[in-house]
Design an enzyme around this catalytic site. Structure first.
Site, PDB file in Angstrom:
ATOM      1  NE  ARG A 210      -4.074  -2.106   1.873  1.00  0.00           N
ATOM      2  CZ  ARG A 210      -4.897  -2.630   2.754  1.00  0.00           C
ATOM      3  NH1 ARG A 210      -4.741  -2.395   4.049  1.00  0.00           N
ATOM      4  NH2 ARG A 210      -5.891  -3.410   2.358  1.00  0.00           N
TER       5      ARG A 210
ATOM      6  CE1 TYR B 290      -1.986  -0.836  -7.689  1.00  0.00           C
ATOM      7  CE2 TYR B 290      -1.865  -2.645  -9.248  1.00  0.00           C
ATOM      8  CZ  TYR B 290      -1.356  -1.477  -8.740  1.00  0.00           C
ATOM      9  OH  TYR B 290      -0.221  -0.938  -9.293  1.00  0.00           O
ATOM     10  CD  GLU B 291      -1.603  -4.548  -3.314  1.00  0.00           C
ATOM     11  OE1 GLU B 291      -1.995  -5.123  -2.285  1.00  0.00           O
ATOM     12  OE2 GLU B 291      -1.001  -5.139  -4.223  1.00  0.00           O
ATOM     13  N   GLY B 292      -6.607  -2.846  -2.021  1.00  0.00           N
ATOM     14  CA  GLY B 292      -7.679  -2.273  -1.202  1.00  0.00           C
ATOM     15  C   GLY B 292      -8.149  -0.974  -1.811  1.00  0.00           C
TER      16      GLY B 292
END
Length: 592
Positions: free
Chosen positions: A294, A434-436
């Site tokens: 992140r 992406y990555e949350g």
């Protein structure tokens, strides 16, 4: 074709003038003098501009191809990957015992920035490997570390992370991938994972997948998830490669951007896997990789904005259109360059002030990560936990916006493939997802991170801002342009936090409906703090007779712009937060 020049001077300014890293009480920082960091960054910039940047449009046009179960990467990628591996760039901050260089994480961050700007899709291959190594280093057994890390540090093997399934992304408790225990202590992994970046390719001899799966009979939901090492090729006792594991790439996604990176559907058909970390504690181990990822995605956001800004600036200086409203500035030309027009300058300064502020925030955050890991500083670790959703969410939102602004600077030319801006826009878009997703980052910030340590960590952030203001309140060069705006913005952030405490208890929707605005409010205050720190460093350099006076004066002018204009958005975000949830939740689902 777009150009790229690494911002080495700006990077050095943050590392040494602003952060003064060589004087920090962090193991390894004492060796990071100007000459050393400059040598590293010059080489990183050279690789980025001369090797990776020319491959960026190639990767975008050619994409990846799946042929008989093997992913073929774009032309030139394999040679660039080998060059990156040979240069030791894969594992700068990994322990020397495994083949790394043992440098602090902040040097990995600074060296990777130009590579991400130059070719984001390519950099995802070593980027995923780095996060994979971090998870194995933190949670693997000694045998697992010795088996996998040396080959990954050298670039001979690469790595991935496997979370998402066709029916679940954010809600991993719905996961169906199973891990059946075997008598020899291994597990048989069966299931399908989707959107796996760098899941299959030809650049490395082996690919080490980290796969989340559930062991039958374990707890329900996320409490029953474990993490497994699942190599593409099994590894023999002597370290050589054995037989092909029972896993395969079932397809490649056709995407809006990052065409040069293989985004794979991965099928696991009773593949041999090895438990890493504790049973049913897989989320803890995976988040070691996720949290680093992140931060890396936050860097991707502003790094794409940086290269887009560079090309927008070049266009604005050259493109002749109209005359300056205050009178002709270039009488020898048929028109003035568009940079004379106030709205073009506003556009460019929005880009410039964001990129430079974001760079400072990410480098400062990397120093906090080093404090946590190298000095066992729990407060620094907690501060990074608080800042991670802000960095990921705010910097990618604004990074994408910066790419769009840069594209807008070029007018119609920005919409064509020839100039490259439209690729930056398309590539940057994924960083918000992406990555949350950024909505999830905002919920994490408000729902979890504000209450971290009973609210002590967010109060430590407020105290950090207050302390900086108080320590410099006698500095008249900073007060009106930097300290006063920062104080005002910080009050807006505290007022928003107080609103959540008072109204969120009455109705949780009041907090959650304002979470996205809060993430942006927090982001602006964070960049405001960074700009105040940069302004202080610039003034000190000028007071000490710096040779490049224009560089530091430009920093001050850019910082004044941020404090006077973008930072004022904190008031808007606060007003939106304090409007509550009624207007957000009033419609029935059927009436949308």
């Amino acid at each position: 074709m777009p150009t790229y020049t690494a911002p080495t001077k700006d990077q050095q300014f943050i590392l040494h003038d602003v952060l003064n890293i060589s004087a920090m009480d962090v193991p390894g920082y004492g060796d990071l003098d100007r000459d050393f960091t400059n040598a590293v960054l010059e080489e990183a910039g050279k690789l980025a501009s001369e090797v990776l940047a020319p491959l960026n449009p190639v990767g975008d046009k050619q994409g990846c191809k799946l042929e008989n179960g093997v992913v073929r990467v774009p032309e030139g990628f394999k040679a660039a990957y080998d060059q990156m591996a040979e240069g030791g760039w894969m594992a700068m901050d990994m322990p020397e015992e495994y083949g790394g260089q043992g440098l602090p994480y902040i040097m990995h961050t600074a060296a990777m920035e130009p590579m991400v700007s130059a070719n984001m899709a390519f950099n995802m291959y070593p980027g995923l490997t780095h996060g994979n190594m971090a998870a194995i280093l933190a949670h693997g057994t000694d045998e697992q570390k010795e088996t996998y890390l040396p080959k990954m540090c050298s670039g001979e093997w690469s790595g991935t992370m496997n979370l998402t399934e066709p029916h679940c992304g954010t809600d991993l408790g719905l996961m169906r991938t199973k891990a059946e225990p075997q008598d020899d202590g291994t597990y048989k992994i069966s299931g399908q994972k989707i959107w796996i970046s760098a899941g299959e390719h030809e650049m490395a001899e082996n690919i080490i997948h980290l796969v989340l799966a559930k062991i039958p009979g374990g707890p329900e939901g996320v409490k029953g998830i474990s993490l497994f090492i699942v190599p593409k090729f099994l590894v023999n006792d002597d370290g050589s490669l054995g037989e092909r594991n029972s896993l395969s790439c079932g397809g490649l996604e056709e995407k809006m951007g990052i065409h040069g990176n293989a985004t794979c559907v991965m099928n696991y058909d009773g593949a041999t896997g090895y438990l890493i970390g504790e049973m049913h504690k897989g989320m803890r181990a995976m988040f070691t990789m996720m949290n680093e990822a992140r931060l890396g995605v936050g860097l991707q956001g502003y790094a794409q904005g940086a290269v887009a800004y560079e090309n927008a600036l070049g266009f604005a200086r050259d493109r002749l259109q109209g005359r300056a409203v205050t009178g002709t500035e270039h009488a020898d030309k048929p028109a003035d360059p568009i940079i004379v027009h106030p709205d073009v300058r506003r556009n460019l300064l929005d880009q410039k002030s964001f990129v430079e502020g974001a760079r400072a925030l990410v480098y400062w955050s990397s120093s906090m990560l080093d404090r946590g890991h190298l000095s066992n500083d729990k407060d620094a670790e907690d501060m990074m936990s608080l800042m991670t959703p802000v960095i990921k969410g705010f910097l990618t939102d604004k990074g994408f916006e910066t790419c769009v602004l840069a594209q807008q600077t070029l007018g119609g030319s920005g919409f064509t493939q020839e100039w490259g801006l439209e690729q930056f826009v398309r590539d940057a878009r994924i960083t918000m997802i992406y990555e949350g997703t950024n909505g999830v980052q905002a919920l994490d910030l408000v729902g979890r991170k504000l209450g971290l340590n009973g609210g002590k960590t967010v109060m430590a952030f407020f105290d950090m801002v207050k302390t900086f203001i108080k320590e410099n309140e006698g500095n008249e060069a900073l007060k009106a342009d930097f300290l006063d705006p920062l104080k005002e913005a910080s009050k807006d952030l505290q007022a928003a936090g107080m609103y959540f405490m008072q109204e969120g208890m009455k109705n949780p929707n009041n907090a959650l409906s304002g979470s996205y605005d809060f993430m942006h409010l927090f982001g602006h205050v964070s960049l405001g703090l960074m700009w105040a720190k940069m302004a202080k460093a610039a003034h000190e350099a000028l007071d000490n007779g710096a040779e490049d006076k224009e560089f530091y004066e430009t920093k001050l002018a850019t910082g004044r712009y941020y404090m006077a204009r973008p930072l004022k958005m904190t008031g808007t975000h606060l007003a939106r937060i304090q409007s509550g949830a009624d207007t957000v939740m009033t419609l029935d689902a059927a009436n949308f």
